[in-house]
Scaffold this motif. Structure first.
Motif, PDB file in Angstrom:
ATOM      1  N   SER A  89      -0.672  -5.196 -15.185  1.00  0.00           N
ATOM      2  CA  SER A  89       0.368  -4.992 -16.195  1.00  0.00           C
ATOM      3  C   SER A  89       0.814  -3.544 -16.286  1.00  0.00           C
ATOM      4  N   SER A  90       0.006  -2.611 -15.782  1.00  0.00           N
ATOM      5  CA  SER A  90       0.354  -1.188 -15.827  1.00  0.00           C
ATOM      6  C   SER A  90       0.846  -0.661 -14.485  1.00  0.00           C
ATOM      7  N   ALA A  91       0.957  -1.517 -13.487  1.00  0.00           N
ATOM      8  CA  ALA A  91       1.375  -1.081 -12.155  1.00  0.00           C
ATOM      9  C   ALA A  91       2.825  -0.607 -12.172  1.00  0.00           C
ATOM     10  N   ARG A  92       3.093   0.418 -11.383  1.00  0.00           N
ATOM     11  CA  ARG A  92       4.445   0.967 -11.271  1.00  0.00           C
ATOM     12  C   ARG A  92       4.687   1.378  -9.822  1.00  0.00           C
ATOM     13  N   PHE A  93       5.963   1.362  -9.411  1.00  0.00           N
ATOM     14  CA  PHE A  93       6.297   1.819  -8.069  1.00  0.00           C
ATOM     15  C   PHE A  93       6.036   3.314  -7.952  1.00  0.00           C
ATOM     16  N   GLN A  94       5.578   3.704  -6.781  1.00  0.00           N
ATOM     17  CA  GLN A  94       5.265   5.102  -6.538  1.00  0.00           C
ATOM     18  C   GLN A  94       6.532   5.954  -6.583  1.00  0.00           C
ATOM     19  N   GLN A  95       6.403   7.103  -7.224  1.00  0.00           N
ATOM     20  CA  GLN A  95       7.539   8.025  -7.337  1.00  0.00           C
ATOM     21  C   GLN A  95       7.414   9.132  -6.285  1.00  0.00           C
ATOM     22  N   MET A 136      -3.754 -10.773  -8.219  1.00  0.00           N
ATOM     23  CA  MET A 136      -3.697  -9.488  -8.918  1.00  0.00           C
ATOM     24  C   MET A 136      -2.652  -8.577  -8.290  1.00  0.00           C
ATOM     25  N   MET A 137      -2.595  -8.562  -6.961  1.00  0.00           N
ATOM     26  CA  MET A 137      -1.605  -7.731  -6.276  1.00  0.00           C
ATOM     27  C   MET A 137      -0.188  -8.251  -6.504  1.00  0.00           C
ATOM     28  N   VAL A 138      -0.011  -9.569  -6.489  1.00  0.00           N
ATOM     29  CA  VAL A 138       1.306 -10.147  -6.760  1.00  0.00           C
ATOM     30  C   VAL A 138       1.791  -9.738  -8.143  1.00  0.00           C
ATOM     31  N   ASP A 139       0.907  -9.803  -9.132  1.00  0.00           N
ATOM     32  CA  ASP A 139       1.307  -9.441 -10.492  1.00  0.00           C
ATOM     33  C   ASP A 139       1.577  -7.946 -10.628  1.00  0.00           C
ATOM     34  N   THR A 193       0.812  -1.220   0.000  1.00  0.00           N
ATOM     35  CA  THR A 193       0.000   0.000   0.000  1.00  0.00           C
ATOM     36  C   THR A 193       0.846   1.271   0.000  1.00  0.00           C
ATOM     37  N   ASN A 194       2.116   1.171   0.395  1.00  0.00           N
ATOM     38  CA  ASN A 194       2.977   2.350   0.435  1.00  0.00           C
ATOM     39  C   ASN A 194       3.945   2.449  -0.741  1.00  0.00           C
ATOM     40  N   THR A 195       3.924   1.451  -1.624  1.00  0.00           N
ATOM     41  CA  THR A 195       4.867   1.479  -2.751  1.00  0.00           C
ATOM     42  C   THR A 195       4.192   1.366  -4.122  1.00  0.00           C
ATOM     43  N   ILE A 196       2.977   0.813  -4.180  1.00  0.00           N
ATOM     44  CA  ILE A 196       2.293   0.648  -5.468  1.00  0.00           C
ATOM     45  C   ILE A 196       0.926   1.320  -5.383  1.00  0.00           C
ATOM     46  N   PRO A 197       0.761   2.480  -6.013  1.00  0.00           N
ATOM     47  CA  PRO A 197      -0.485   3.238  -5.856  1.00  0.00           C
ATOM     48  C   PRO A 197      -1.679   2.648  -6.589  1.00  0.00           C
ATOM     49  N   MET A 198      -1.433   1.835  -7.642  1.00  0.00           N
ATOM     50  CA  MET A 198      -2.547   1.302  -8.435  1.00  0.00           C
ATOM     51  C   MET A 198      -2.308  -0.179  -8.715  1.00  0.00           C
ATOM     52  N   ALA A 199      -3.233  -1.015  -8.246  1.00  0.00           N
ATOM     53  CA  ALA A 199      -3.071  -2.463  -8.413  1.00  0.00           C
ATOM     54  C   ALA A 199      -3.685  -2.985  -9.707  1.00  0.00           C
ATOM     55  N   PHE A 200      -4.612  -2.242 -10.309  1.00  0.00           N
ATOM     56  CA  PHE A 200      -5.273  -2.716 -11.525  1.00  0.00           C
ATOM     57  C   PHE A 200      -5.241  -1.647 -12.609  1.00  0.00           C
ATOM     58  N   PRO A 201      -4.944  -2.064 -13.843  1.00  0.00           N
ATOM     59  CA  PRO A 201      -4.545  -3.423 -14.238  1.00  0.00           C
ATOM     60  C   PRO A 201      -3.111  -3.723 -13.797  1.00  0.00           C
ATOM     61  N   ARG A 254     -11.595 -10.187 -12.983  1.00  0.00           N
ATOM     62  CA  ARG A 254     -11.204  -8.957 -13.657  1.00  0.00           C
ATOM     63  C   ARG A 254     -10.221  -9.304 -14.754  1.00  0.00           C
ATOM     64  N   ASP A 255     -10.408  -8.726 -15.921  1.00  0.00           N
ATOM     65  CA  ASP A 255      -9.540  -8.996 -17.067  1.00  0.00           C
ATOM     66  C   ASP A 255      -8.534  -7.869 -17.244  1.00  0.00           C
ATOM     67  N   ASP A 256      -7.273  -8.249 -17.349  1.00  0.00           N
ATOM     68  CA  ASP A 256      -6.221  -7.304 -17.726  1.00  0.00           C
ATOM     69  C   ASP A 256      -6.082  -7.400 -19.242  1.00  0.00           C
ATOM     70  N   LEU A 257      -6.624  -6.434 -19.945  1.00  0.00           N
ATOM     71  CA  LEU A 257      -6.676  -6.505 -21.406  1.00  0.00           C
ATOM     72  C   LEU A 257      -5.293  -6.455 -22.033  1.00  0.00           C
ATOM     73  N   LYS A 258      -4.347  -5.816 -21.364  1.00  0.00           N
ATOM     74  CA  LYS A 258      -3.000  -5.703 -21.928  1.00  0.00           C
ATOM     75  C   LYS A 258      -2.255  -7.033 -21.849  1.00  0.00           C
ATOM     76  N   SER A 259      -2.327  -7.718 -20.719  1.00  0.00           N
ATOM     77  CA  SER A 259      -1.607  -8.984 -20.555  1.00  0.00           C
ATOM     78  C   SER A 259      -2.433 -10.196 -20.964  1.00  0.00           C
ATOM     79  N   GLY A 260      -3.749 -10.033 -21.032  1.00  0.00           N
ATOM     80  CA  GLY A 260      -4.621 -11.154 -21.369  1.00  0.00           C
ATOM     81  C   GLY A 260      -4.905 -12.088 -20.210  1.00  0.00           C
ATOM     82  N   VAL A 261      -4.528 -11.689 -19.003  1.00  0.00           N
ATOM     83  CA  VAL A 261      -4.744 -12.538 -17.833  1.00  0.00           C
ATOM     84  C   VAL A 261      -6.076 -12.193 -17.189  1.00  0.00           C
ATOM     85  N   ARG A 262      -6.870 -13.238 -16.895  1.00  0.00           N
ATOM     86  CA  ARG A 262      -8.124 -13.052 -16.155  1.00  0.00           C
ATOM     87  C   ARG A 262      -7.880 -13.426 -14.699  1.00  0.00           C
ATOM     88  N   TYR A 263      -8.122 -12.495 -13.810  1.00  0.00           N
ATOM     89  CA  TYR A 263      -7.896 -12.719 -12.379  1.00  0.00           C
ATOM     90  C   TYR A 263      -9.215 -13.049 -11.685  1.00  0.00           C
TER      91      TYR A 263
END
Length: 346
Positions: A179-185, A252-255, A169-177, A237-246
Motif C-alpha cells: 500500500s506504500s509502494a511508489r514508482f522510483q523517482q 504482494m508485488m502485483v499490489d 525491479t527497475n521501477t518500484i524500489p520497495m515492494a512491502f508494504p 505478511r500483513d499490510d497494516l494500512k490496507s488490512g490485506v494479509r499476503y
C-alpha cells in the motif's frame, strides 16, 4: 519416473482447456517465445513446430520478444492472440520520425493482421534499465508510443492497444508494504506518469515484468515458501494500512504495482504481467534455488490461482493477463528458463 516438467505441461493443458465458472474473472494465461534463432542457437526451430506446440497445449496468448514475420504468419488462423514487443534500439527512431513509425507498422503489422490476431504492441521492453542513472532519462518513450498508436489508427488497426513494458525491479524500489509502494523517482514523474495518462486515454494496459525469484534472491528476509506459494500459516505478511494479509510474494508485488499507479491517480488501469516464472536451473553454484522442482511448484500454484481467482489482494480481479517466461528452454544471464527442451520435447 516422468520428468517434473511433464506434469507441469499436463497442468497447463488441463487448466487452459477447462471451463471457468462465469462468476470468476479468470486471468488470461499466455507464454513468452523468443525468436527461433535466439532460442536454439545454431539449429533454428521452425515456426510451424513452435506454433504446433502452442496450439497442442491450448495456450491462447503468446508474447513475441521481437516481431518475426515467419512466426507471425505461422500463427495465422490459429485463434492465438499475439503480444508484440518492438526492440529497444528502434524506440528513439519511432519517437523522432513519425513516418518511420508508419513504415514500421505498415511493414511489421499490416501484412499479418487480422488473420494473425495481434492484441497489443509494447514499444520497447524495460527501456529505462538500458540507460544509466547518470544519463538523460529516456523521455522519447512516450512520443514513440504515440507515433505507433497514431500509425495504427491511420491504417485502421486502432483496436490493437499500444503500451510499453517496465521491469518491477527497475521501477518500484520497495515492494512491502504494497500500500506504500511508489514508482522510483525521478522516472516516476518524468516518464511513467505521462505514460499512465496515455494508457488511460487509449484504453490500454500497464505492462510489467514481474519475477518473484529476483526479489527473493535480493532479500534474506523472504522465506522460500513465501516466494513459492507455500501453504503454511508461517508464510504471510500483513499490510497494516490496507488490512490485506499476503501469503505469497507474487500477489504482494502485483499490489505494489497497483498502489504505485493509484498514487498517480490511475488505480483502475488494467495490468498485464509480461513475464514471470521461476528458473529451472542456474549455471553456477550460487543459484541453489533455481531448480526444476521449484519451477514446477511456482508455476503450478501460480496457474491454479490465476485460473480460479484465488488469493487476497487490493484489486479483486487481479491482473488481466500473465505471460509465463518462457516456452523453450532459454538462458538469460546465469539462469535457464523454459517448459520444453530446444528440440521441442517435454
Amino acid at each position: 519416473m516422468k520428468p517434473v516438467s511433464y506434469h507441469l505441461l499436463l497442468l497447463l493443458l488441463s487448466l487452459t482447456a477447462i471451463a471457468v465458472p462465469t462468476s470468476i474473472s479468470a486471468t488470461k494465461i499466455g507464454i513468452t517465445i523468443s525468436s527461433p534463432a535466439s532460442i536454439s542457437g545454431s539449429v533454428p526451430i521452425s515456426p510451424e513446430r513452435i506454433v504446433a506446440k502452442v496450439v497442442s497445449m491450448k495456450i491462447k496468448a503468446v508474447r513475441l520478444l521481437e516481431p518475426n514475420p515467419a512466426m507471425m504468419r505461422a500463427f495465422a488462423n490459429t485463434n492465438v492472440s499475439l503480444f508484440l514487443s518492438i526492440p529497444n534500439p528502434l524506440v528513439p527512431l519511432l519517437a523522432s520520425d513519425r513516418s518511420f513509425a508508419l513504415r514500421w507498422v505498415y511493414r511489421e503489422v499490416l501484412p499479418f493482421h487480422p488473420r494473425t490476431k495481434i492484441s497489443v504492441i509494447s514499444v520497447g521492453n524495460d527501456v529505462i534499465s538500458s540507460y544509466s542513472p547518470d544519463a538523460r532519462p529516456p523521455l522519447f518513450l512516450l512520443p514513440a508510443m504515440q507515433n505507433v498508436q497514431r500509425s495504427l489508427a491511420h491504417l485502421r488497426m486502432d483496436k490493437i492497444s499500444v503500451s510499453t513494458t517496465f521491469s518491477f525491479t527497475n521501477t518500484i524500489p520497495m515492494a512491502f508494504p504494497p500500500s506504500s509502494a511508489r514508482f522510483q523517482q525521478p522516472n516516476g514523474e518524468l516518464i511513467i506518469k505521462p505514460i499512465l495518462k496515455f494508457l488511460e486515454r487509449t484504453n490500454s494496459s500497464f505492462i510489467i515484468n514481474l519475477h518473484p525469484y529476483q526479489i527473493y534472491r535480493s532479500s534474506f528476509l523472504i522465506p522460500l515458501g513465501f516466494a513459492l506459494f507455500g501453504n503454511s500459516p508461517l508464510y504471510f505478511r500483513d499490510d497494516l494500512k490496507s488490512g490485506v494479509r499476503y501469503d505469497n510474494l507474487f500477489d504482494m508485488m502485483v499490489d505494489a504495482v497497483i498502489s504505485s499507479m493509484a498514487a498517480m491517480g490511475h488505480k483502475n488501469l488494467p495490468l498485464i504481467v509480461a513475464a514471470t516464472g521461476w528458473p529451472s536451473s542456474g549455471i553456477n553454484a550460487s543459484e541453489v534455488d533455481a531448480t526444476l522442482l521449484y519451477s514446477e511448484m511456482f508455476l503450478e500454484a501460480l496457474i491454479t490461482r490465476l485460473r480460479y481467482g484465488r488469493g487476497r489482494r487490493l484489486r479483486k480481479e487481479g491482473v488481466s493477463e500473465v505471460y509465463i517466461f518462457e516456452l523453450v528452454d532459454t538462458k538469460q544471464g546465469v539462469l535457464n528458463w523454459g517448459l520444453v527442451n530446444d528440440d521441442m520435447t517435454n
